[in-house]
Write a protein that holds these residues in place. Structure first.
Motif, mmCIF file in Angstrom:
data_model
loop_
_atom_site.group_PDB
_atom_site.id
_atom_site.type_symbol
_atom_site.label_atom_id
_atom_site.label_comp_id
_atom_site.label_asym_id
_atom_site.label_seq_id
_atom_site.Cartn_x
_atom_site.Cartn_y
_atom_site.Cartn_z
ATOM 1 N N UNK A 32 0.832 -1.209 0.000
ATOM 2 C CA UNK A 32 0.000 0.000 0.000
ATOM 3 C C UNK A 32 0.867 1.260 0.000
ATOM 4 N N UNK A 33 1.995 1.220 0.733
ATOM 5 C CA UNK A 33 2.920 2.356 0.758
ATOM 6 C C UNK A 33 3.496 2.619 -0.631
ATOM 7 N N UNK A 34 3.876 1.568 -1.343
ATOM 8 C CA UNK A 34 4.421 1.731 -2.701
ATOM 9 C C UNK A 34 3.362 2.310 -3.632
ATOM 10 N N UNK A 36 0.805 4.183 -2.797
ATOM 11 C CA UNK A 36 0.609 5.593 -2.436
ATOM 12 C C UNK A 36 1.711 6.462 -3.026
ATOM 13 N N UNK A 37 2.928 5.958 -2.996
ATOM 14 C CA UNK A 37 4.052 6.710 -3.567
ATOM 15 C C UNK A 37 3.849 6.917 -5.071
ATOM 16 N N UNK A 38 3.428 5.875 -5.767
ATOM 17 C CA UNK A 38 3.224 5.979 -7.206
ATOM 18 C C UNK A 38 2.068 6.922 -7.549
ATOM 19 N N UNK A 39 1.086 7.022 -6.665
ATOM 20 C CA UNK A 39 -0.072 7.883 -6.924
ATOM 21 C C UNK A 39 0.202 9.329 -6.524
ATOM 22 N N UNK A 40 0.801 9.523 -5.342
ATOM 23 C CA UNK A 40 0.988 10.877 -4.813
ATOM 24 C C UNK A 40 2.189 11.600 -5.420
ATOM 25 N N UNK A 41 3.258 10.875 -5.772
ATOM 26 C CA UNK A 41 4.488 11.539 -6.221
ATOM 27 C C UNK A 41 4.290 12.384 -7.480
ATOM 28 N N UNK A 42 3.532 11.940 -8.507
ATOM 29 C CA UNK A 42 3.335 12.838 -9.654
ATOM 30 C C UNK A 42 2.578 14.119 -9.287
ATOM 31 N N UNK A 43 1.616 14.000 -8.385
ATOM 32 C CA UNK A 43 0.841 15.177 -7.977
ATOM 33 C C UNK A 43 1.737 16.177 -7.250
ATOM 34 N N UNK A 44 2.509 15.675 -6.293
ATOM 35 C CA UNK A 44 3.390 16.554 -5.522
ATOM 36 C C UNK A 44 4.476 17.140 -6.415
ATOM 37 N N UNK A 45 5.011 16.329 -7.326
ATOM 38 C CA UNK A 45 6.057 16.818 -8.234
ATOM 39 C C UNK A 45 5.544 17.951 -9.104
ATOM 40 N N UNK A 46 4.307 17.831 -9.561
ATOM 41 C CA UNK A 46 3.715 18.888 -10.389
ATOM 42 C C UNK A 46 3.546 20.186 -9.598
ATOM 43 N N UNK A 98 -5.196 5.836 -0.892
ATOM 44 C CA UNK A 98 -5.535 5.058 -2.097
ATOM 45 C C UNK A 98 -4.905 3.670 -2.110
ATOM 46 N N UNK A 99 -3.652 3.554 -1.708
ATOM 47 C CA UNK A 99 -3.006 2.244 -1.667
ATOM 48 C C UNK A 99 -3.653 1.320 -0.648
#
Length: 405
Positions: A32-34, A36-46, A98-99
């Motif tokens: 679930x942590x992985x 979440x990282x895949x889902x949240x990282x593009x949003x935060x990066x943007x 989400x994860x």
């Protein structure tokens, strides 16, 4: 004296067994942590892309830049804040990230059950979770040793991570708990030791003056060929240097030095013009790379100038350029001269000569335009000036300035 009543039953606190609580598996929580990282990282990066790009610029210009350190700190702070907000919102509305939703995991209130988590619980858990990673994720090792797989964030927020699956985690083995507890004690001991040693070293450096500034100013100095620009800095000075270079008043080495000074001193405002200067000086693939840098924003005024120079004079691009720049004014004056609009060229030159630095540099262009205007007035076959202008005014001004009959 009070004697205990030995006939009374012994009172012991009651703790439910882990087998009676549907504790989520460690493996499911890791997956679930992985996710979440895949889902949240593009949003935060943007959201922080601009700040990250500026931080890279500071460090590229100077690896010891104080601005870079501050910008990097702001990047980390923004990441922590955004992660905390996103995670707490998901926990409040859906009791899972989400994860965790995908892995059929939920976060509930524990040991006092409530129908839903309060936002205070969600926020406390998210804040502690974020700071846990800043501590090298050591607090999360308690998941491997605690009977209910509760790390510090769960205990601080009175929460528990459960699974909706039929099978659940029965908790760690006793030997596993002892090993992880011992390993964590040793890890925190070493961290404390390194912290104390670092503090002592820093304190000793303060006492001996090791942190006094000994770094000299940047070895990149302004070009001496550009004279009379003491009051100009950053983009304004570089604009003047570009104009002087196009007038063949300064060398290419001088312009490159001015571009470097602008990048060091004012990277935010001077970067487009600095890359334009380097574009003019480069050739081949390097020139293409600098052109791409200038035109990262294809709608920018500086990109319009670069396109005008690259395409040998496209009037549409020149009209899109910043008219307040001396470079733009000079190119327009040259274009007007090429179109035989000598009065228009002289007006542009007169406007630029209000800048003391440009006055002497543009004098040859002024004389050239006046003589061309004089030829069109007295030589019909070469064309005449438009009737709406008065060429005599410019010619009389020239005669008076140079005292010619």
């Amino acid at each position: 004296m009070v004697f205990p009543d030995l006939s009374a039953p012994e009172v012991k606190p009651h703790y439910p067994k882990s087998s009676s609580v549907p504790v989520a598996f460690v493996a499911d929580r890791f997956v679930a942590l992985i996710l979440d990282f895949l889902i949240f990282s593009p949003i935060i990066s943007l959201l922080i892309a601009g700040l990250v790009r500026q931080t890279k610029t500071f460090f590229l210009l100077d690896m010891q830049s104080a601005e870079g350190v501050i910008a990097a700190s702001l990047v980390i702070s923004c990441i922590v804040v955004l992660v905390t907000i996103l995670q707490s919102v998901f926990l409040y509305f859906w009791q899972a990230t989400p994860g965790q939703l995908f892995m059929q995991i939920r976060v509930i209130s524990y040991p006092i059950y409530q129908s839903r988590l309060t936002y205070a619980q969600c926020l406390i858990r998210s804040v502690c979770w974020s700071f846990g990673f800043l501590l090298l994720a050591l607090p999360f090792l308690e998941i491997l040793s605690h009977p209910f797989r509760r790390a510090f964030p769960d205990r601080a927020a009175d929460t528990l991570v459960i699974t909706l699956k039929k099978e659940h985690d029965d908790g760690p083995m006793p030997i596993e708990s002892r090993f992880i507890s011992s390993w964590m004690r040793m890890s925190f001991l070493f961290l404390a030791l390194f912290g104390v040693l670092g503090f002592m070293k820093a304190y000793h450096g303060l006492q001996t003056g090791a942190f006094k500034s000994t770094v000299e100013k940047s070895t990149v100095t302004a070009c001496r060929e550009v004279k009379g620009t003491e009051g100009l800095e950053g983009a304004a000075r570089l604009d003047t240097a570009l104009s002087l270079f196009l007038l063949n008043e300064i060398s290419g080495e001088c312009l490159e030095k001015e571009a470097d000074v602008a990048l060091w001193g004012d990277p935010v405002n001077s970067q487009p013009l600095a890359y334009l200067a380097k574009y003019l000086l480069a050739d081949g693939k390097a020139q293409e790379a600098y052109f791409a840098k200038v035109c990262e924003d294809s709608s920018s005024a500086t990109c319009a100038l670069a396109r005008y120079m690259a395409e040998d004079g496209d009037l549409e691009d020149l009209e899109m350029a910043d008219s307040s720049l001396l470079v733009t004014q000079f190119l327009k004056s040259e274009d007007l001269f090429a179109a035989q609009d000598y009065v228009g060229s002289l007006k542009a030159i007169a406007q630029m000569q209000k800048n003391p630095v440009m006055k002497s540099a543009l004098e040859k262009r002024y004389v050239r335009s006046v003589w061309a205007l004089r030829d069109t007035e007295f030589t019909p076959q070469k064309g005449r000036a438009p009737a709406s202008v008065d060429p005599g005014t410019w010619i009389d001004d020239f005669k008076e300035r140079y005292e010619v009959p």
